[in-house]
Design a protein around this motif. Sequence first.
Motif, mmCIF file in Angstrom:
data_model
loop_
_atom_site.group_PDB
_atom_site.id
_atom_site.type_symbol
_atom_site.label_atom_id
_atom_site.label_comp_id
_atom_site.label_asym_id
_atom_site.label_seq_id
_atom_site.Cartn_x
_atom_site.Cartn_y
_atom_site.Cartn_z
ATOM 1 N N PHE A 1 3.162 -15.277 -32.429
ATOM 2 C CA PHE A 1 2.995 -14.084 -33.272
ATOM 3 C C PHE A 1 3.966 -12.980 -32.512
ATOM 4 O O PHE A 1 3.375 -12.136 -31.925
ATOM 5 C CB PHE A 1 1.524 -13.743 -33.193
ATOM 6 N N ASN B 1 -1.653 -14.531 -27.899
ATOM 7 C CA ASN B 1 -0.363 -15.126 -28.038
ATOM 8 C C ASN B 1 0.010 -16.322 -27.505
ATOM 9 O O ASN B 1 0.527 -17.068 -27.800
ATOM 10 C CB ASN B 1 0.696 -13.895 -27.844
ATOM 11 N N GLU C 1 2.241 -23.284 -39.565
ATOM 12 C CA GLU C 1 1.967 -22.011 -39.432
ATOM 13 C C GLU C 1 0.531 -21.705 -39.578
ATOM 14 O O GLU C 1 -0.206 -20.690 -39.131
ATOM 15 C CB GLU C 1 2.890 -21.417 -40.570
ATOM 16 N N GLY D 1 -1.855 -19.812 -37.037
ATOM 17 C CA GLY D 1 -2.698 -18.599 -37.270
ATOM 18 C C GLY D 1 -4.230 -18.476 -37.048
ATOM 19 O O GLY D 1 -4.660 -17.631 -36.527
ATOM 20 N N GLY E 1 -4.733 -18.415 -33.247
ATOM 21 C CA GLY E 1 -4.762 -17.024 -32.699
ATOM 22 C C GLY E 1 -6.013 -16.171 -33.218
ATOM 23 O O GLY E 1 -6.474 -15.798 -32.264
#
Lengths: 547, 214
Positions: free
Chosen positions: A125, A191, B18, B22, B25
């Motif tokens: 990120f 992250n 992706e 995501g 996270g």
Amino acid sequence: MDKPADSQRRDIHHPPREVEPSAEPSYLEHDRSLKGWLLTTDHKRIGILYLFTITFFFGIAAFAAAMMRADLTTPQGDLVISETYNKLFTIHGVLMVWFFLVPSIPAVLGNFLLPLMLGAKDVAFPRINLASWYVFVAAGLFTLYAMVAGGVDTGWTFYTPYSSTYSNGHVISMAMGIFIAGFSSIFTGVNFIATVHKMRAPGLTWGRLPLFVWSLYATSLVMVLATPVLAITMFLVMAERLFGVGIFDPALGGDPILFQHLFWFYSHPAVYIMILPGFGAISEIIATFSRQRVFGYSVVAFSSLAIAGLGFLVWGHHMFVSSQSVYAGLVFSLLSFLVAVPSAIKVFNWTVTMILGRVQFTTPLLYAVGFLGLFTIGGLTGLFLATLAVDVHVHDTYFVVAHFHYIMVGGMVMGYLGGLHLWWPKITGRMYHEWWGRIGATLIFIGFNLTFFPQFLLGYLGMPRRYHTYPEEFQFLNVMSTAGATILGLGYMLPLIYLIFSLWKGEKAPANPWRATGLEWTTPSPPPKHNFEKTPVVDREAYAYED
Amino acid sequence: MGHLSQQVHEAYHDAPHEKRTGYLGMWAFLSSEILFFGAFFLAYTVIRSYHLEGFREAASELSLFWGTLNTAVLLVSSYLIAFGEKALEARKMKAGLWSWGCAAFLGVVFLAIKLYEYWEKAHKHHIPGLDFKAEDFEHPHSAELFQFLYFSMTGLHAFHLFVGICWIGGMVWWFRSRKGRVIQPTYVTCAALYWHFVDLVWVFLYPLLYLIRA
């Protein structure tokens, strides 16, 4: 614990990877405007932003330490008044812990290297990564404001009810700074966890990860799970000051011990936030300059996770004399001993790695060897402190001060400086001056020992920490310590000078000056914006040294 | 109206990559959020054990009606979020956006009720630290501690909900403004996860503050 020998041997005989010259400009040349730096989402540039910021904070914190040491050369403490002295040790502790040690390796070297070591284009990120730096800077401004506006005299531990009721009002601003800094830490942790799990290059299995990555991963777990508790603790201190409610103030029906539990639930694991990345850097340095795969790779990797896990279970050893029950004390004492096991495993494995390999005594390796000595002393004296009965004798004396400086400065700062030297050619594309590097490492090692070893003796003899004056008989050891601090200060100046000097006059660095095996060395120095021309494919273990 | 699609950011290999990144996270962030509230829960437990009588007394001052209504409001909003997420994934854009819009609206309703409760307390001078009316309670000090924990825990929750309303509301607005263009499915699921987390915290706060009473 390791993979079968056959598969390893096949891996080791691979030739070193060829580095293709990059058509792309390096990350430094890519966009030189101020906007290009301040709005960058490139993990390498964010690492550099952090490097400047934490060096700045380190400077202020080191200055405060120098003032204290100068003050302690005389028993009466003639340099500053006691109130100023208290403010000095608070600012030293707060800045060093939250604004230097916690972010140093993860935010500078970790940000720069993690995607490179994983063969990724960036962290998972990138925008959150940039946000973490801005949050960090905002936190720093709050803390500096508290310092300039009048200072805080609570010590970095903010023990209640002193901090919540009696100390001056700048506690709120400083606590706010720490509260905010915590979010920067959490952002980085989230992250890194996502990056290590999801951004690895094809073929880079968990068993092939560099040990630096393992240590960052363990660190991130601790950051994500411990930091929020500190944030609420700081919030409660602030609220108690503002509204006078009495969560922690016994006069109002609260419990100061509750503060200690909450505070150390973060702050003991925070010690591992500080030291684990140091372990990672040391593993890389030792493997690189012994030209040898790290002995017991998987044990070293898992010991990082074990330390991270056990680190959550030992906070009570800060509270042996706080009237917690003797049974709690016994359990915390036992658990604290357990942390020594994975730590010792690491030290033994590094030592064996060096014995098996052919050691080149370069600057980073000098730092690593220094680290081994200092960390061992720090760790063993930690066992003294984990022992209930001994702790009662040396509690809150200079013995404790010496112990945690051996771990945090002797361990973490040596790891950080060693890592900075190891990766300096990669980061800047320039070689530093090797001879000056060795002089610097040696001076720091000597200065450090002369500063902090006398403090073990002082503490054992009974000199309490945080005191501004002391009886005459302690003067000799204190003067020794101050003399050591002078050498240490000089030692820290050297890298600052020759590393900056190398930016202009240093030799141009090749892609892989140390002939190391990590993926980060397979891209040009300094790396192009997107790290790799094409995503690398990994077909061998982390430390496949063929010679 | 936009639609969910598989456009991939340059840092990732493909859409599932992706998406999984995501989610991971988001879950890591939520685990840190649990400990964020966890410190409050610990403080509540410890302080309550010292001030049992006062806590009971102060808790019975809270309005069971408004608390229960708010719990219902949030649970319905959680359902709407879950329904909307599924609808968006199935490309039923209209249904998805309507249910998300309603969920965000219910969030506003919750905050309105919460503000009314706060206002009531302010009216009775029960806000700790600011002209707290001690004579209303047999154990004024304990009651003040309870009120403090009540305000900070529900306040932190309300702040999270406010962020959630902005997030969900912003997503709805964003969907509508990106006519025909693509939207990462990850964003949708992460917003939904966050909303569910905020509701979950309330599910613990409600019994702790409202239901355990004299």
